[in-house]
Motif scaffolding. Structure first.
Motif, PDB file in Angstrom:
ATOM      1  N   ARG A 289      35.931  39.963   6.155  1.00  0.00           N
ATOM      2  CA  ARG A 289      36.891  41.622   5.792  1.00  0.00           C
ATOM      3  C   ARG A 289      35.761  41.278   4.283  1.00  0.00           C
ATOM      4  NH1 ARG A 289      40.898  37.448   7.062  1.00  0.00           N
ATOM      5  NH2 ARG A 289      40.629  36.542   4.730  1.00  0.00           N
ATOM      6  N   MET A 290      35.345  40.785   3.997  1.00  0.00           N
ATOM      7  CA  MET A 290      34.039  40.815   2.872  1.00  0.00           C
ATOM      8  C   MET A 290      33.226  42.157   3.275  1.00  0.00           C
ATOM      9  SD  MET A 290      33.985  36.600   1.153  1.00  0.00           S
ATOM     10  CE  MET A 290      33.275  38.090  -0.181  1.00  0.00           C
ATOM     11  N   LEU A 291      32.514  42.094   4.344  1.00  0.00           N
ATOM     12  CA  LEU A 291      31.469  42.936   4.606  1.00  0.00           C
ATOM     13  C   LEU A 291      32.370  44.167   4.924  1.00  0.00           C
ATOM     14  CD1 LEU A 291      28.728  40.991   6.857  1.00  0.00           C
ATOM     15  CD2 LEU A 291      28.380  41.898   4.549  1.00  0.00           C
ATOM     16  N   TYR A 292      33.375  44.253   5.117  1.00  0.00           N
ATOM     17  CA  TYR A 292      33.536  45.378   5.908  1.00  0.00           C
ATOM     18  C   TYR A 292      34.323  46.285   4.524  1.00  0.00           C
ATOM     19  CZ  TYR A 292      33.656  45.800  10.892  1.00  0.00           C
ATOM     20  OH  TYR A 292      32.889  45.818  12.350  1.00  0.00           O
ATOM     21  N   SER A 293      34.593  45.468   3.786  1.00  0.00           N
ATOM     22  CA  SER A 293      35.634  46.263   2.384  1.00  0.00           C
ATOM     23  C   SER A 293      34.351  46.358   1.803  1.00  0.00           C
ATOM     24  CB  SER A 293      36.282  44.862   1.339  1.00  0.00           C
ATOM     25  OG  SER A 293      36.566  45.559   0.240  1.00  0.00           O
ATOM     26  N   SER A 294      32.989  45.653   1.414  1.00  0.00           N
ATOM     27  CA  SER A 294      31.901  45.751   1.084  1.00  0.00           C
ATOM     28  C   SER A 294      31.294  47.285   0.841  1.00  0.00           C
ATOM     29  CB  SER A 294      31.604  44.504   0.757  1.00  0.00           C
ATOM     30  OG  SER A 294      31.938  43.869   0.486  1.00  0.00           O
ATOM     31  N   CYS A 295      31.130  47.245   2.391  1.00  0.00           N
ATOM     32  CA  CYS A 295      29.848  48.820   3.199  1.00  0.00           C
ATOM     33  C   CYS A 295      31.495  49.432   2.885  1.00  0.00           C
ATOM     34  CB  CYS A 295      29.687  47.892   4.143  1.00  0.00           C
ATOM     35  SG  CYS A 295      28.475  46.938   4.350  1.00  0.00           S
ATOM     36  N   LYS A 296      32.422  49.562   3.249  1.00  0.00           N
ATOM     37  CA  LYS A 296      32.942  51.089   2.874  1.00  0.00           C
ATOM     38  C   LYS A 296      32.454  52.100   1.471  1.00  0.00           C
ATOM     39  CE  LYS A 296      37.377  51.099   1.197  1.00  0.00           C
ATOM     40  NZ  LYS A 296      38.310  51.016   1.050  1.00  0.00           N
ATOM     41  N   ALA A 297      32.940  51.671   1.037  1.00  0.00           N
ATOM     42  CA  ALA A 297      31.603  52.757   0.408  1.00  0.00           C
ATOM     43  C   ALA A 297      30.685  53.343   0.682  1.00  0.00           C
ATOM     44  CB  ALA A 297      32.424  52.384  -1.398  1.00  0.00           C
ATOM     45  N   ALA A 298      29.894  52.275   1.737  1.00  0.00           N
ATOM     46  CA  ALA A 298      27.758  53.390   1.228  1.00  0.00           C
ATOM     47  C   ALA A 298      28.625  54.174   2.594  1.00  0.00           C
ATOM     48  CB  ALA A 298      27.791  52.284   1.317  1.00  0.00           C
ATOM     49  N   VAL A 299      29.196  54.068   4.040  1.00  0.00           N
ATOM     50  CA  VAL A 299      29.815  54.095   4.453  1.00  0.00           C
ATOM     51  C   VAL A 299      30.660  55.403   3.990  1.00  0.00           C
ATOM     52  CG1 VAL A 299      30.334  54.550   7.108  1.00  0.00           C
ATOM     53  CG2 VAL A 299      29.845  52.187   5.859  1.00  0.00           C
ATOM     54  N   VAL A 300      31.399  55.721   3.296  1.00  0.00           N
ATOM     55  CA  VAL A 300      31.860  57.228   3.168  1.00  0.00           C
ATOM     56  C   VAL A 300      30.972  57.720   2.506  1.00  0.00           C
ATOM     57  CG1 VAL A 300      33.811  58.595   1.534  1.00  0.00           C
ATOM     58  CG2 VAL A 300      34.193  56.223   3.002  1.00  0.00           C
ATOM     59  N   GLY A 301      29.892  56.912   1.409  1.00  0.00           N
ATOM     60  CA  GLY A 301      28.869  57.823   1.200  1.00  0.00           C
ATOM     61  C   GLY A 301      28.034  58.860   2.234  1.00  0.00           C
ATOM     62  N   ILE A 302      27.374  58.005   2.796  1.00  0.00           N
ATOM     63  CA  ILE A 302      26.356  58.665   3.365  1.00  0.00           C
ATOM     64  C   ILE A 302      27.039  59.603   4.775  1.00  0.00           C
ATOM     65  CG2 ILE A 302      25.672  58.626   6.007  1.00  0.00           C
ATOM     66  CD1 ILE A 302      25.112  55.395   4.816  1.00  0.00           C
ATOM     67  N   ALA A 303      28.541  59.710   4.677  1.00  0.00           N
ATOM     68  CA  ALA A 303      28.892  60.825   5.198  1.00  0.00           C
ATOM     69  C   ALA A 303      29.290  61.916   3.995  1.00  0.00           C
ATOM     70  CB  ALA A 303      30.290  59.955   5.870  1.00  0.00           C
ATOM     71  N   GLU A 304      29.742  61.476   3.326  1.00  0.00           N
ATOM     72  CA  GLU A 304      29.932  63.060   2.199  1.00  0.00           C
ATOM     73  C   GLU A 304      29.191  63.740   1.594  1.00  0.00           C
ATOM     74  OE1 GLU A 304      34.799  62.577   1.119  1.00  0.00           O
ATOM     75  OE2 GLU A 304      32.984  60.519  -0.678  1.00  0.00           O
ATOM     76  N   ASN A 305      28.052  62.889   0.763  1.00  0.00           N
ATOM     77  CA  ASN A 305      26.782  63.191   0.281  1.00  0.00           C
ATOM     78  C   ASN A 305      25.387  63.384   1.120  1.00  0.00           C
ATOM     79  OD1 ASN A 305      28.050  62.432  -1.596  1.00  0.00           O
ATOM     80  ND2 ASN A 305      27.833  60.723  -1.766  1.00  0.00           N
ATOM     81  N   ASP A 306      25.453  62.319   2.411  1.00  0.00           N
ATOM     82  CA  ASP A 306      23.758  62.736   3.193  1.00  0.00           C
ATOM     83  C   ASP A 306      24.330  63.672   4.126  1.00  0.00           C
ATOM     84  OD1 ASP A 306      23.333  61.579   1.233  1.00  0.00           O
ATOM     85  OD2 ASP A 306      22.527  59.253   2.668  1.00  0.00           O
ATOM     86  N   LEU A 307      25.484  63.791   5.355  1.00  0.00           N
ATOM     87  CA  LEU A 307      25.693  63.832   5.954  1.00  0.00           C
ATOM     88  C   LEU A 307      26.135  65.609   5.405  1.00  0.00           C
ATOM     89  CD1 LEU A 307      26.493  61.492   8.447  1.00  0.00           C
ATOM     90  CD2 LEU A 307      24.291  62.889   8.360  1.00  0.00           C
ATOM     91  N   GLN A 308      27.005  65.524   4.184  1.00  0.00           N
ATOM     92  CA  GLN A 308      27.987  66.744   3.210  1.00  0.00           C
ATOM     93  C   GLN A 308      29.421  67.189   4.769  1.00  0.00           C
ATOM     94  OE1 GLN A 308      26.512  68.580   0.541  1.00  0.00           O
ATOM     95  NE2 GLN A 308      25.605  66.713   1.098  1.00  0.00           N
TER      96      GLN A 308
END
Length: 367
Positions: A289-308
């Motif tokens: 639960r801690m890892l998924y919660s902590s990684c969530k923003a980074a995963v969304v960031g890659i989708a939105e910022n890197d992959l546009q």
């Protein structure tokens, strides 16, 4: 030295990759070759990176039209495990010069280092060659990504907008090169995030996210390999009904879901991407639960910022049964409260009297 020169800096919580720090330039021999490409004698030039310089390799002369020559010229020069660039001359002219395609081939079988260096050097090659001469760019990790059919599909997808000026086209191609370099390098090198933890997303997961952005698939599920600290592709679906979505949510592990929500709202047909973070509470471990919660923003960031990728809504759920049609519709299109009723003071209880202030007492005790 070249590999170490590719650096990443952190700004505003996101990784910014410096894509022009490799120091690789065109060799004197390549510059001389560029000067010989003004006429129609050459159809194709293959360029590779060798000894930290851009070097010319094979050249091919035309035997027919650019379409006739495309596959038989390009595909035979691609190695399964070595990246390269292909400069391919079209038959169309821009002013007094022929227009060219820049094909960047970085096969999955090549090393991570080579893919990173080629991605970071692509814009340098284009500027050395002359960005205004490059009409289009095409990127691929498989030969089918940069064959004639792929290029025609690229043109068909781009058909419709008003034609760009030469300056706009050059600006666009440079921006696309920077974005591609940022995608290929940033997702390989980032190890931490200012606002949480970030694990590298594996290539097959990135491929499916890219397909989701292009609306070639409707659903992608990502998981975290806790032991190896990687974000993995758990599953993907080319077609899926909304009613089947709850069944894809595990009841014992957290997951990230990206779903292409096809629906009609107020008479308009819409296809919008929704990010869903599912966490089944105490059925999963505290570490998960801690890892998924902590990684969530980074995963969304890659989708939105890197992959546009445009994500219209981010949703958190505890159980798949929450994903009903009404729930998702209300999340994506929340109901607006047009009129908020004014708060009315309730009347005092019957028989209640207002208290009166006591009369002042005089100096003589009120006498």
């Amino acid at each position: 030295a070249t590999y170490r020169a590719i650096t990443a800096t952190f700004a505003a919580g996101h990784v910014v990759v410096m894509a022009h720090q490799t120091g690789i330039k065109a060799s004197p021999k390549l510059k001389e070759t560029f000067g010989e490409l003004s006429g129609a004698a050459v159809r194709l030039l293959k360029v590779v990176i060798e000894n930290e310089e851009l070097e010319p390799r094979d050249t091919i002369t035309p035997t027919g039209s650019w379409e006739d020559d495309f596959d038989k010229s390009v595909l035979r020069l691609l190695d399964d495990d070595k990246p390269c660039y292909i400069l391919y001359r079209l038959d169309s002219m821009h002013g007094e010069s022929y227009e060219w395609l820049l094909l960047a081939f970085t096969p999955e079988a090549s090393s991570v280092k080579d893919r990173m260096v080629y991605a970071a050097t692509r814009s340098t090659l284009k500027m050395e060659f002359g960005g205004g001469r490059v009409k289009e760019e095409l990127f691929g990790i498989q030969k089918t990504d940069i064959n004639l059919d792929a290029y025609k599909a690229h043109l068909a997808a781009a058909d419709g907008p008003a034609p760009l000026t030469a300056a706009e086209l050059e600006k666009l191609t440079i921006a696309e090169a920077d974005k591609q370099a940022r995608t290929e390098i940033g997702t390989q090198t980032r190890q931490s995030h200012l606002h949480g933890v970030s694990f590298p997303i594996q290539p097959d997961a990135l491929d499916q996210l890219e397909r989701l952005k292009k609306k070639e698939v409707m659903y992608v599920q990502l998981s975290i390999d806790i032991n190896n600290e990687k974000v993995l592709l758990e599953s993907h679906k080319q077609e899926i009904k909304l009613a089947d979505l709850p069944g894809l949510v595990p009841d014992d592990h957290p997951r990230y879901h990206l779903f292409l929500y096809k629906h009609t709202y107020e008479g308009d047909y819409l296809e919008q991407i929704v990010f869903i973070y599912s966490c089944p509470g105490y059925k999963s471990s505290v570490k998960e639960r801690m890892l998924y919660s902590s990684c969530k923003a980074a995963v969304v960031g890659i989708a939105e910022n890197d992959l546009q990728m445009e994500i219209v809504k981010k949703i958190e759920i505890g159980d798949g049964s929450e994903l009903t049609a009404d729930f998702i519709l209300d999340e994506v299109h929340p109901k607006l409260i047009v009129h908020k009723p004014q708060f009315m003071r309730p009347p005092p209880p019957s028989g209640r009297r207002r208290s009166k202030s006591p009369k002042p007492v005089g100096d003589n005790g009120g006498q």
